[in-house]
Design an enzyme around this catalytic site. Structure first.
Site, mmCIF file in Angstrom:
data_model
loop_
_atom_site.group_PDB
_atom_site.id
_atom_site.type_symbol
_atom_site.label_atom_id
_atom_site.label_comp_id
_atom_site.label_asym_id
_atom_site.label_seq_id
_atom_site.Cartn_x
_atom_site.Cartn_y
_atom_site.Cartn_z
ATOM 1 N N HIS B 213 37.878 48.167 17.576
ATOM 2 C CA HIS B 213 37.076 47.130 16.944
ATOM 3 C C HIS B 213 37.562 45.724 17.272
ATOM 4 O O HIS B 213 36.926 44.749 16.909
ATOM 5 C CB HIS B 213 36.984 47.383 15.430
ATOM 6 C CG HIS B 213 35.985 48.466 15.116
ATOM 7 N ND1 HIS B 213 35.293 48.541 13.927
ATOM 8 C CD2 HIS B 213 35.555 49.507 15.854
ATOM 9 C CE1 HIS B 213 34.485 49.589 13.953
ATOM 10 N NE2 HIS B 213 34.641 50.199 15.114
ATOM 11 N N SER B 217 33.198 48.294 22.024
ATOM 12 C CA SER B 217 33.027 49.430 22.926
ATOM 13 C C SER B 217 32.773 48.953 24.343
ATOM 14 O O SER B 217 32.133 47.927 24.568
ATOM 15 C CB SER B 217 31.838 50.275 22.474
ATOM 16 O OG SER B 217 32.107 50.859 21.234
ATOM 17 N N LYS B 241 21.878 57.610 16.514
ATOM 18 C CA LYS B 241 22.171 58.290 17.781
ATOM 19 C C LYS B 241 23.320 59.295 17.591
ATOM 20 O O LYS B 241 23.274 60.411 18.112
ATOM 21 C CB LYS B 241 22.527 57.263 18.845
ATOM 22 C CG LYS B 241 22.537 57.831 20.250
ATOM 23 C CD LYS B 241 22.491 56.719 21.294
ATOM 24 C CE LYS B 241 22.420 57.311 22.683
ATOM 25 N NZ LYS B 241 21.620 56.499 23.612
ATOM 26 N N ASP B 242 24.334 58.888 16.828
ATOM 27 C CA ASP B 242 25.447 59.808 16.564
ATOM 28 C C ASP B 242 24.990 61.030 15.773
ATOM 29 O O ASP B 242 25.488 62.138 15.976
ATOM 30 C CB ASP B 242 26.576 59.101 15.793
ATOM 31 C CG ASP B 242 27.407 58.193 16.699
ATOM 32 O OD1 ASP B 242 27.302 58.323 17.931
ATOM 33 O OD2 ASP B 242 28.154 57.351 16.174
ATOM 34 N N GLU B 285 45.547 79.464 25.312
ATOM 35 C CA GLU B 285 44.166 79.138 25.000
ATOM 36 C C GLU B 285 43.565 78.327 26.153
ATOM 37 O O GLU B 285 44.284 77.658 26.889
ATOM 38 C CB GLU B 285 44.126 78.306 23.709
ATOM 39 C CG GLU B 285 44.606 79.084 22.503
ATOM 40 C CD GLU B 285 43.585 80.096 22.051
ATOM 41 O OE1 GLU B 285 43.678 81.243 22.536
ATOM 42 O OE2 GLU B 285 42.713 79.769 21.237
#
Ligand code: HEM
Ligand code: FES
Lengths: 176, 434
Positions: B213, B217, B241-242, B285
């Site tokens: 922040h 972005s 959108k998220d 894994e």
């Protein structure tokens, strides 16, 4: 005047340093128990020895017993295996050790079955893969050990470790 | 941060004393986001949500789980069979670890493709690498808890890595184990740390987002935001959108939980741990496979470093190298969209990671496609060499040689193609610097 000022400053610096050093020593002294508590505890250290009866083993057979949470391989070697182990040119070994130094009685090979690479346990049953040198094969990353438990091929750096042991009688051994 | 005046007296009273409402409004409601973000920008939010789900399900599992070698396996089976909805909670948690890594890996490759690690976001990137390391440690210790065969031998092999350290190796390993083998002491401390680490991750995530922040972005064009005409507020644009991405993600996660809950796991982990017998084929894994391949590909000594130590060093280096990536990539252009050559090498690097993953799952001595003289260990050696070549040689040189495509003058120009744009018109009129 200026002089006593500088004195003051020196004294203050000394006090900072001394206090800081004391603090650091104190913190370290306190940190040690917090670190050391993770080391093996007294009861774990006390699990010192295991006695094993080996009378049932025929030549060519092997058993696995547990000592300090680790697998110990006890192998009654055949005559051929003993000869193979003795015939090796020491200069060709990654971790040169004569077979005679690794056994008390040439018929009995007793090693810690923990692969010295990253701790897997090679198969120790008759039906398991024995690898290119007839000893043990570690499936995890492909280490081959010979009939003396010495590393011959693959990533492991050293031979299988010989644990401390003694023959109590001809058929009874004590590990640890 | 501008302070809001709230009409609700309670909110106002709180906000005057602790401006959390103003803070949330500023950071998550009005926060300006580049208007050209694509769906790859969903994955940070998805990772955060996954972390929360892992913590919630984990705390519940811990209410029924017993961290003791003689009871751990049975307590997990009891969770599966007897505890109300225990099967559901455990499957969400065990598949959640895989989901977490898928999301975070996509998130990282997104950063690699669009150059999000470059100035001014280097520290943000490095905090991300710290999160990755913590996640790996957490997932590794979690996988030990059910105390099946894979749990035990995974723990044994990975802790034994430290025995490669010269001189102190053995003591370090015994210290990690609290004994002479992986045993009850080990299981107990792993449980304690597995409970702790996710909260440490939360702490680092807070720093990661705080750093985000500050710079804002990055975006698919990799160019800086020049003014309000280039941005839209976080809410509703990216909350929406998220949410769409979250819906899709939860469907995938639920798909695994309900239809293929053990698809990503190993059947051997349903066999109780036996310290005397190693399963014939142990594999980590899936999310650790590329690193495992690097570890195993080193079968030769180099100078005074033996093969075992070198494998361990390179395995850790393969992640540590990400810390210095911002300084290895010498190109000033962030996004691959405008780096015609690097773009191809990016995909080659992705392919390399996949190949390493496949190698990690195979026996090193098996031939590749039946070609007798070409074993998986050789493929792993090539893949490892290329991995480091990419970072240490290719990136520094390419940045100097490559001629980038012309960058768009601004984000708004690139989204509107230079046409006048009604949606952002109001903002443009006010915000466009002359
Ligand atoms: C960063 C987030 C986390 C990750 C990546 C993670 C990962 C894992 C993994 C891979 C397993 C093994 C799953 C299996 O095969 O059964 C596991 C088990 C477990 N985890 Fe976590 N975990 C996380 C957070 C937590 C938290 C916060 C707790 C709270 C105490 C917790 C408690 C447990 C318990 C009790 C088990 C054993 C039960 C089981 O095996 O299902 N986990 N975890
Ligand atoms: S643990 Fe035996 S070869 Fe790696």
């Amino acid at each position: 005047m200026a002089d006593s000022h500088a004195d003051d400053e020196n004294r203050r610096e000394f006090l900072y340093l001394a206090a800081g050093a004391m603090g650091a020593v104190g913190a370290a002294a306190f940190a040690w128990p917090l670190i050391d508590q993770m080391n093996p505890a007294a009861d774990v250290l006390a699990l010192a020895s295991t006695e094993v009866d080996i009378s049932a083993l025929e030549p060519g057979q092997a058993i696995t017993v547990k000592w300090r949470g680790q697998p110990i391989f006890i192998r009654r070697r055949t005559q051929q295996e003993i000869e193979e182990a003795a015939a090796v040119d020491l200069a060709s070994l990654r971790d040169p050790e004569a077979d005679a130094e690794r056994v008390q009685k040439s018929e009995w090979l007793i090693v810690n079955g923990t692969c010295t690479h990253l701790g897997c346990v090679p198969g120790n049953r008759v039906s398991d893969r024995k690898g290119e040198y007839g000893g043990w094969f570690c499936p995890c990353h492909g280490s081959h050990y010979d009939t003396s438990g010495r590393i011959r091929k693959g990533p492991a750096p050293t031979n299988l470790v010989v644990p401390p042991y003694e023959f109590l009688t001809d058929t009874q051994i004590k590990i640890g | 941060m501008e302070k809001q005046t709230y009409s609700n007296p309670v909110i106002r009273w709180v906000d005057d004393r602790l401006p959390i409402f103003s803070f949330m409004d500023h950071e998550y409601n009005k926060f300006p986001m580049p208007r050209n973000l694509n769906y790859f920008w969903n994955f940070g939010a998805l990772a955060s949500i996954t972390l929360i789900v892992m913590i919630v399900t984990g705390i519940v599992l811990a209410m029924h789980y017993t961290p003791h070698t003689s009871m751990a396996f049975d307590s997990v089976e009891r969770i599966m069979r007897d505890v109300n909805y225990g099967w559901l909670i455990r499957y969400i948690h065990s598949n959640g670890a895989s989901m977490f890594f898928i999301v975070v890996y996509i998130h990282i490759f997104r950063g690699l493709y669009y150059g999000s690690y470059k100035a001014p976001r280097e520290l943000l990137w490095m905090l991300g690498v710290v999160i990755l390391l913590l996640m790996m440690a957490t997932a590794f210790m979690g996988y030990v808890l059910p105390w099946g065969q894979m749990s035990f031998w995974g723990a044994k092999v990975i802790t034994s890595l430290f025995s490669a350290v010269p001189i102190f190796g053995e003591s370090i390993v015994e210290w990690l184990w609290g004994g002479f083998s992986v045993d009850n002491a080990t299981l107990n401390r792993f449980f304690s740390l597995h409970y702790l680490m996710p909260f440490v991750i939360v702490g680092v995530v807070v720093l990661h987002v705080a750093a985000l922040h500050v710079s804002g972005s990055n975006n698919p064009d990799g160019i800086d935001v020049k003014g309000p005409q280039d941005t839209v507020p976080f809410n509703p644009y990216f909350t929406a959108k998220d949410s769409i991405g979250l819906g899709v993600f939860l469907i995938v996660w639920a798909g695994f939980v309900f239809y293929a809950p053990d698809f990503l796991g190993h059947p051997d982990n349903y066999i109780p741990a036996d310290p005397l017998v190693t399963p014939p084929h142990i594999v980590p894994e899936w999310y650790f496979l590329p690193f495992y391949a690097i570890l195993r590909s080193i079968t030769f000594d180099f100078l005074f470093i033996d093969a075992k130590l070198l494998g361990v060093i390179l395995m850790f280096a393969s992640i540590a190298i990400l810390f210095v990536l911002p300084w290895l990539d010498t190109s000033k252009v962030r996004s691959c969209r405008f780096r015609p050559v690097y773009k191809w090498f990016f995909w080659l690097f992705v392919l390399d990671c996949f190949i390493l993953g496949v190698v990690g799952a195979k026996s090193p001595d098996d031939p590749v496609f039946g070609v007798e003289w070409f074993k998986y260990v050789h493929l792993g050696q090539i893949g490892t060499a290329y991995y480091f070549f990419h970072f240490l040689i290719l990136l520094p040189i390419l940045g100097k040689m490559e001629r980038p495509l012309p960058l768009p003058t601004s984000i708004s120009e690139s989204v509107t193609g230079g046409r006048s744009d009604s949606a952002a018109g109001a903002a443009t009129a006010k915000g466009e610097p002359a």
